[in-house]
Design a protein around this motif. Structure first.
Motif, PDB file in Angstrom:
ATOM      1  N   ILE A  30      -9.100   6.052   1.847  1.00  0.00           N
ATOM      2  CA  ILE A  30      -9.910   4.850   1.563  1.00  0.00           C
ATOM      3  C   ILE A  30      -9.431   3.941   0.396  1.00  0.00           C
ATOM      4  N   GLY A  31      -9.228   4.568  -0.928  1.00  0.00           N
ATOM      5  CA  GLY A  31      -8.667   3.942  -2.151  1.00  0.00           C
ATOM      6  C   GLY A  31      -7.432   3.151  -1.650  1.00  0.00           C
ATOM      7  N   VAL A  32      -6.497   3.713  -0.743  1.00  0.00           N
ATOM      8  CA  VAL A  32      -5.226   3.005  -0.479  1.00  0.00           C
ATOM      9  C   VAL A  32      -5.732   1.708   0.328  1.00  0.00           C
ATOM     10  N   VAL A  33      -6.444   1.908   1.136  1.00  0.00           N
ATOM     11  CA  VAL A  33      -6.788   0.725   2.083  1.00  0.00           C
ATOM     12  C   VAL A  33      -7.454  -0.369   1.489  1.00  0.00           C
ATOM     13  N   ILE A  34      -8.551   0.014   0.616  1.00  0.00           N
ATOM     14  CA  ILE A  34      -9.303  -0.873  -0.157  1.00  0.00           C
ATOM     15  C   ILE A  34      -8.104  -1.642  -1.055  1.00  0.00           C
ATOM     16  N   GLY A  35      -6.943  -0.937  -1.528  1.00  0.00           N
ATOM     17  CA  GLY A  35      -6.304  -1.572  -2.518  1.00  0.00           C
ATOM     18  C   GLY A  35      -5.389  -2.481  -1.866  1.00  0.00           C
ATOM     19  N   LEU A  36      -4.832  -2.116  -0.525  1.00  0.00           N
ATOM     20  CA  LEU A  36      -4.157  -3.077  -0.093  1.00  0.00           C
ATOM     21  C   LEU A  36      -4.885  -4.195   0.667  1.00  0.00           C
ATOM     22  N   ALA A  37      -6.071  -4.054   1.051  1.00  0.00           N
ATOM     23  CA  ALA A  37      -6.736  -5.323   1.335  1.00  0.00           C
ATOM     24  C   ALA A  37      -7.288  -6.234   0.235  1.00  0.00           C
ATOM     25  N   THR A  38      -7.455  -5.457  -0.904  1.00  0.00           N
ATOM     26  CA  THR A  38      -7.444  -6.397  -2.108  1.00  0.00           C
ATOM     27  C   THR A  38      -6.401  -7.251  -2.305  1.00  0.00           C
ATOM     28  N   ILE A  97      -0.362   8.512   8.509  1.00  0.00           N
ATOM     29  CA  ILE A  97      -0.272   9.809   7.288  1.00  0.00           C
ATOM     30  C   ILE A  97      -1.483  10.625   7.561  1.00  0.00           C
ATOM     31  N   PHE A  98      -2.629   9.767   7.317  1.00  0.00           N
ATOM     32  CA  PHE A  98      -3.862  10.437   7.161  1.00  0.00           C
ATOM     33  C   PHE A  98      -4.091  11.102   8.372  1.00  0.00           C
ATOM     34  N   ALA A  99      -3.802  10.570   9.693  1.00  0.00           N
ATOM     35  CA  ALA A  99      -4.238  11.084  11.088  1.00  0.00           C
ATOM     36  C   ALA A  99      -3.391  12.352  11.258  1.00  0.00           C
ATOM     37  N   VAL A 100      -2.216  12.541  10.670  1.00  0.00           N
ATOM     38  CA  VAL A 100      -1.356  13.378  10.973  1.00  0.00           C
ATOM     39  C   VAL A 100      -1.682  14.848   9.900  1.00  0.00           C
ATOM     40  N   VAL A 101      -2.203  14.482   8.760  1.00  0.00           N
ATOM     41  CA  VAL A 101      -2.983  15.330   7.941  1.00  0.00           C
ATOM     42  C   VAL A 101      -4.123  16.138   8.507  1.00  0.00           C
ATOM     43  N   MET A 134       1.641  -9.433   4.675  1.00  0.00           N
ATOM     44  CA  MET A 134       2.787  -8.854   5.166  1.00  0.00           C
ATOM     45  C   MET A 134       3.171  -7.676   4.603  1.00  0.00           C
ATOM     46  N   LEU A 135       2.342  -7.335   3.280  1.00  0.00           N
ATOM     47  CA  LEU A 135       2.845  -6.003   2.822  1.00  0.00           C
ATOM     48  C   LEU A 135       1.435  -5.135   3.060  1.00  0.00           C
ATOM     49  N   ALA A 136       0.019  -5.619   2.970  1.00  0.00           N
ATOM     50  CA  ALA A 136      -0.918  -4.976   3.422  1.00  0.00           C
ATOM     51  C   ALA A 136      -1.028  -4.288   4.740  1.00  0.00           C
ATOM     52  N   LEU A 137      -0.849  -4.975   5.673  1.00  0.00           N
ATOM     53  CA  LEU A 137      -0.833  -4.740   7.284  1.00  0.00           C
ATOM     54  C   LEU A 137       0.099  -3.540   7.461  1.00  0.00           C
ATOM     55  N   PRO A 138       1.405  -3.501   7.424  1.00  0.00           N
ATOM     56  CA  PRO A 138       2.279  -2.363   7.319  1.00  0.00           C
ATOM     57  C   PRO A 138       1.769  -1.191   6.556  1.00  0.00           C
ATOM     58  N   GLY A 139       1.264  -1.495   5.465  1.00  0.00           N
ATOM     59  CA  GLY A 139       0.882  -0.324   4.595  1.00  0.00           C
ATOM     60  C   GLY A 139      -0.264   0.264   4.890  1.00  0.00           C
ATOM     61  N   ILE A 140      -1.310  -0.273   5.536  1.00  0.00           N
ATOM     62  CA  ILE A 140      -2.645   0.301   6.128  1.00  0.00           C
ATOM     63  C   ILE A 140      -2.166   0.947   7.361  1.00  0.00           C
TER      64      ILE A 140
END
Length: 89
Positions: A37-45, A68-72, A56-62
């Motif tokens: 959640i922190g990574v998604v909020i950070g990238l959205a910000t 990764i979260f789904a695999v874990v 261009m950085l946020a969408l691939p990052g999310i």
């Protein structure tokens, strides 16, 4: 501390109905969920504040963080991921 984090065991409960993982059942599951959640909020910000390059950085990052979260969650769900029908399982 890291050896405690990577102990064997399940971190997520299975969903009662449907396919996939439910809520976290251990502190490791909650920590991974909070990190995601922190990574998604950070990238959205980032995407909002830097409109030139942020999206261009946020969408691939999310997308990568979600995979990764789904695999874990898949590997650490009690009983694995399968379709469940509630009380009939």
């Amino acid at each position: 501390m890291l050896d405690k984090f990577f102990e064997d065991g399940d971190w997520f409960a299975p969903k009662r109905f449907g396919y996939g993982a439910g809520l976290p059942i251990t502190w490791q599951g909650w920590a991974v969920s909070a990190l995601y959640i922190g990574v998604v909020i950070g990238l959205a910000t980032l995407a909002e504040s830097r409109r030139d390059i942020g999206p261009m950085l946020a969408l691939p990052g999310i997308a990568i963080a979600t995979i990764i979260f789904a695999v874990v969650a898949y590997r650490r769900t009690r009983g694995g991921w399968r379709w469940r029908w509630g009380n009939r399982d």
